[in-house]
Design an enzyme around this catalytic site. Structure first.
Site, PDB file in Angstrom:
ATOM      1  N   CYS A  71       0.806  -1.226   0.000  1.00  0.00           N
ATOM      2  CA  CYS A  71       0.000   0.000   0.000  1.00  0.00           C
ATOM      3  C   CYS A  71       0.837   1.273   0.000  1.00  0.00           C
ATOM      4  CB  CYS A  71      -0.935   0.017   1.214  1.00  0.00           C
ATOM      5  SG  CYS A  71      -1.984  -1.436   1.340  1.00  0.00           S
ATOM      6  N   HIS A 120      -8.972   2.771  -2.663  1.00  0.00           N
ATOM      7  CA  HIS A 120      -7.571   2.544  -2.303  1.00  0.00           C
ATOM      8  C   HIS A 120      -6.930   1.592  -3.316  1.00  0.00           C
ATOM      9  CE1 HIS A 120      -3.967   1.463  -0.270  1.00  0.00           C
ATOM     10  NE2 HIS A 120      -4.440   0.538   0.542  1.00  0.00           N
ATOM     11  N   CYS A 137      -0.792   2.762   6.308  1.00  0.00           N
ATOM     12  CA  CYS A 137      -0.463   1.440   6.833  1.00  0.00           C
ATOM     13  C   CYS A 137      -0.200   0.510   5.656  1.00  0.00           C
ATOM     14  CB  CYS A 137      -1.582   0.890   7.715  1.00  0.00           C
ATOM     15  SG  CYS A 137      -3.163   0.661   6.879  1.00  0.00           S
ATOM     16  N   GLY A 197       0.279  -3.708   4.364  1.00  0.00           N
ATOM     17  CA  GLY A 197       0.159  -5.131   4.631  1.00  0.00           C
ATOM     18  C   GLY A 197       1.478  -5.743   5.061  1.00  0.00           C
TER      19      GLY A 197
END
Length: 397
Positions: free
Chosen positions: A98, A350, A381, A383
């Site tokens: 991300c 996103h 944040c 993964g």
């Protein structure tokens, strides 16, 4: 040989509209590379004093680097955009899931600051309709054990884990935050805040006709608290994470033009923001959404700043509960007016690797509207349990 560090600035940033992933999405018949090409070309068209020979590197964040997103997309984007004229622009692809495009900007900033480059286009793209999360991945047999347990592999489960470990953040609070995000986004869209940052993309529709897409597909301005409360849990029976208080799966691209300040001024370009510092942090992968907290704390310490010094906070809304946790642990309230002023990923979506550059595009425009603001933050944040934060200074004060 001694060398002075260069100041790194954002000259421009842009994104495509964001589309819903899947067959009903606006980009179902559009390839990921073409989304990236659209923003790459737009940056040069918007800044005509730039020449292709000016660009030292093309750094692209891509999470799922297979099929249309494989083949060193960062190199292919300028070539697909300009053919032989683009052969002289090197490029690479990087993956920090991300935070891929935010990391691309961070890597580019380091190159410019050290004098190894003067002008870089850094961006990110993700076509989650064509290449869903985890597509064609072959996890190590011990991956789940090493990460804590199998919930670390499913982002929705990591959000449920935050609810479990920190029960003070309730489903009702998550729904309220999601409602606020949708309302702020609706207000910003009605006010035309997206127009300057969005490049129209021509697409093929299911019936074979062409259309020029100018708007995001994912925002839901008609969302109500009653509708949000009626949604069923998406990841766990009796859970609290729903399709309404989590970001939608999304296709899209975004990119940032970063330069040394001296080079920008020589070209007659106006620097918008200065790269102050960045930081990355790791946490328990089972609660990956908490990682913006240590990343932001590290970045603030590096910059010699405190949260009270920050005027704008763009935090990626992977899940409402993780944003609630991060804001609380950073000493902020869910309705702090500095946070996601124009709404966030719960409304806009996103598209993984593109989201960091999208946050920068929002921050740049907010700075432009508010010359009284000095410092801003972009944070996500990631993964597998990471957080990435960049601190910026407004140069239009």
């Amino acid at each position: 040989m001694s060398r002075m560090l260069e100041e790194v600035v954002v000259v421009d940033s842009i994104r495509t509209p964001f589309g819903r992933a899947g067959e009903k999405g606006i980009f179902w018949k559009t390839r990921a590379e073409d989304l990236a090409v659209a923003v790459f070309k737009a940056l040069l068209e918007r800044n005509p004093s730039l020449d292709l020979s000016t660009i030292d590197d093309s750094i692209w964040g891509v999470t799922n680097q297979v099929r249309e997103q494989g083949g060193t997309l960062g190199r292919m984007v300028p070539i697909l955009a300009y053919g032989e004229k683009g052969w002289g622009i090197p490029g690479c692809s990087i993956d920090r899931m991300c935070a891929s495009s935010l990391t691309a900007v961070g890597f580019g900033a380091a190159m410019i600051a050290s004098g190894m480059a003067e002008c870089i286009i850094a961006g990110g793209v993700e076509h989650m309709g064509h290449l869903p999360m985890g597509f064609m991945r072959d996890l190590h047999p011990r991956a789940a054990e090493a990460l804590g347990d199998e919930t670390a592999l499913v982002m929705g489960q990591t959000a449920e884990n935050i609810h479990d470990r920190f029960p003070e953040f309730t489903r009702e609070m998550a729904d309220m935050y999601a409602f606020m995000s949708q309302q702020k986004a609706a207000k910003a869209i009605r006010a035309g805040k997206m127009r300057d940052m969005m490049v129209p993309v021509e697409v093929e529709l299911p019936d074979g006709t062409k259309a020029l897409i100018r708007e995001d597909q994912t925002p839901r301005p008609d969302t109500t608290l009653e509708k949000l409360a009626s949604l069923k849990p998406a990841f766990r029976e009796n859970g609290r994470v729903t399709a309404g208080n989590a970001c939608p799966l999304t296709d899209g691209a975004a990119a940032v033009l970063i330069m040394s300040e001296s080079r920008a001024r020589k070209l007659g370009l106006t620097p918008k923001m200065r790269f102050v510092t960045c930081a990355v942090a790791g946490v328990d992968p089972r609660i990956m959404g908490t990682a913006p907290v240590p990343a932001t704390q590290k970045a603030l310490a590096k910059a010699g700043l405190k949260m009270d010094d920050i005027d704008v906070i763009e935090i990626n809304e992977a899940f409402a509960v993780q944003v609630l946790y991060c804001l609380d642990r950073l000493g902020l309230t869910a309705d702090d007016p500095r946070v996601n002023m124009w709404g966030g990923a719960i409304a806009y979506g996103h598209p993984l690797a593109a989201s960091g550059a999208r946050l920068i595009a929002f921050l740049q425009r907010i700075f432009e509207e508010h010359p009284e603001y000095r410092y801003g933050i972009t944070t996500l944040c990631v993964g597998r349990g990471q957080g990435y934060t960049v601190i910026w200074e407004n140069l239009l004060r």
